[in-house]
Design a protein around this motif. Structure first.
Motif, PDB file in Angstrom:
ATOM      1  N   GLU A  17      -3.314   3.451  -2.806  1.00 58.36           N
ATOM      2  CA  GLU A  17      -3.236   2.159  -2.037  1.00 58.36           C
ATOM      3  C   GLU A  17      -1.890   1.668  -1.956  1.00 58.36           C
ATOM      4  O   GLU A  17      -1.416   0.990  -1.085  1.00 58.36           O
ATOM      5  CB  GLU A  17      -4.044   1.003  -2.501  1.00 58.36           C
ATOM      6  N   CYS A  18      -0.924   2.174  -2.736  1.00 56.35           N
ATOM      7  CA  CYS A  18       0.783   1.807  -2.807  1.00 56.35           C
ATOM      8  C   CYS A  18       1.188   2.249  -1.599  1.00 56.35           C
ATOM      9  O   CYS A  18       1.488   3.363  -1.657  1.00 56.35           O
ATOM     10  CB  CYS A  18       1.234   2.173  -4.136  1.00 56.35           C
ATOM     11  N   PRO A  19       1.785   1.545  -0.746  1.00 56.91           N
ATOM     12  CA  PRO A  19       2.624   1.922   0.419  1.00 56.91           C
ATOM     13  C   PRO A  19       3.908   2.571   0.061  1.00 56.91           C
ATOM     14  O   PRO A  19       4.487   3.115   0.900  1.00 56.91           O
ATOM     15  CB  PRO A  19       2.485   0.670   1.401  1.00 56.91           C
ATOM     16  N   GLU A  39       6.379  -5.490  -4.030  1.00 58.10           N
ATOM     17  CA  GLU A  39       5.367  -6.532  -4.228  1.00 58.10           C
ATOM     18  C   GLU A  39       4.540  -6.371  -2.836  1.00 58.10           C
ATOM     19  O   GLU A  39       4.013  -7.320  -2.316  1.00 58.10           O
ATOM     20  CB  GLU A  39       5.812  -7.865  -4.739  1.00 58.10           C
ATOM     21  N   CYS A  40       4.457  -5.174  -2.194  1.00 59.01           N
ATOM     22  CA  CYS A  40       3.943  -5.053  -0.822  1.00 59.01           C
ATOM     23  C   CYS A  40       4.801  -5.728   0.315  1.00 59.01           C
ATOM     24  O   CYS A  40       4.289  -5.695   1.615  1.00 59.01           O
ATOM     25  CB  CYS A  40       2.448  -5.061  -0.705  1.00 59.01           C
ATOM     26  N   VAL A  41       5.809  -6.233   0.010  1.00 63.62           N
ATOM     27  CA  VAL A  41       6.620  -7.050   1.097  1.00 63.62           C
ATOM     28  C   VAL A  41       6.999  -5.923   2.069  1.00 63.62           C
ATOM     29  O   VAL A  41       7.741  -4.861   1.540  1.00 63.62           O
ATOM     30  CB  VAL A  41       7.886  -8.045   0.479  1.00 63.62           C
ATOM     31  N   GLN A  48      -1.339  -4.868  -2.650  1.00 60.31           N
ATOM     32  CA  GLN A  48      -2.489  -3.986  -2.669  1.00 60.31           C
ATOM     33  C   GLN A  48      -3.235  -3.625  -3.860  1.00 60.31           C
ATOM     34  O   GLN A  48      -4.499  -3.500  -3.843  1.00 60.31           O
ATOM     35  CB  GLN A  48      -2.237  -2.709  -1.717  1.00 60.31           C
ATOM     36  N   CYS A  49      -2.332  -3.286  -4.770  1.00 63.02           N
ATOM     37  CA  CYS A  49      -2.728  -2.842  -6.078  1.00 63.02           C
ATOM     38  C   CYS A  49      -3.600  -4.054  -6.780  1.00 63.02           C
ATOM     39  O   CYS A  49      -4.546  -3.788  -7.446  1.00 63.02           O
ATOM     40  CB  CYS A  49      -1.671  -2.304  -6.911  1.00 63.02           C
ATOM     41  N   ILE A  50      -3.150  -4.954  -6.733  1.00 62.34           N
ATOM     42  CA  ILE A  50      -3.979  -6.438  -7.220  1.00 62.34           C
ATOM     43  C   ILE A  50      -5.333  -6.555  -6.475  1.00 62.34           C
ATOM     44  O   ILE A  50      -6.244  -6.609  -7.153  1.00 62.34           O
ATOM     45  CB  ILE A  50      -2.897  -7.482  -6.974  1.00 62.34           C
TER      46      ILE A  50
END
Ligand code: SF4
Ligand code: SF4
Length: 80
Positions: A17-19, A39-41, A48-50
Motif C-alpha cells: 500500500e505504500c506509494p 507520511e503519504c504527503v 495508507q499504512c496506518i
C-alpha cells in the motif's frame, strides 16, 4: 516519517500500500525507511499504512512538518 513498533505481526498488508516503497520486511518486523516515508504527503490525505494495519502498530517516528514532507516527496519523485 512513521515507524513500526514491535507489535507488528508481519502480516505484509502495509507493504504493497505504500506509494513510496518505503516499507520492507526487516529481520524481526516490518520497517519503514525514513528517507522514503513522506507520511503519504503528495499521494494521499492520510497515511495508507496506518489505514490498513490490523494491529495499529504504526506511529510517528521522526516528527517532520508538512513542508519537510512535501520537500521529501518532491526529492523522491524528481520534482525538486
Ligand atoms: Fe509509506 Fe505512507 Fe506509510 Fe510512509 S505513511 S510508510 S509513505 S504508506
Ligand atoms: Fe506489521 Fe502492521 Fe505492516 Fe502488518 S500492516 S506488516 S502488522 S506494520
Amino acid at each position: 516519517s512513521l515507524m513500526i513498533t514491535d507489535e507488528c505481526i508481519n502480516c505484509d498488508v502495509c507493504e504493497p500500500e505504500c506509494p513510496n516503497g518505503a516499507i520492507s520486511q526487516g529481520d524481526e518486523i516490518y520497517v519503514i525507511d525514513h528517507n522514503l516515508c513522506t507520511e503519504c504527503v503528495g499521494h494521499y490525505d492520510v497515511p495508507q499504512c496506518i489505514e490498513v494495519c490490523p494491529v495499529d502498530c504504526i506511529l510517528t517516528g521522526i516528527e517532520e512538518t508538512k513542508d519537510q514532507l512535501q520537500e521529501k516527496y518532491e526529492l523522491i519523485t524528481g520534482q525538486a
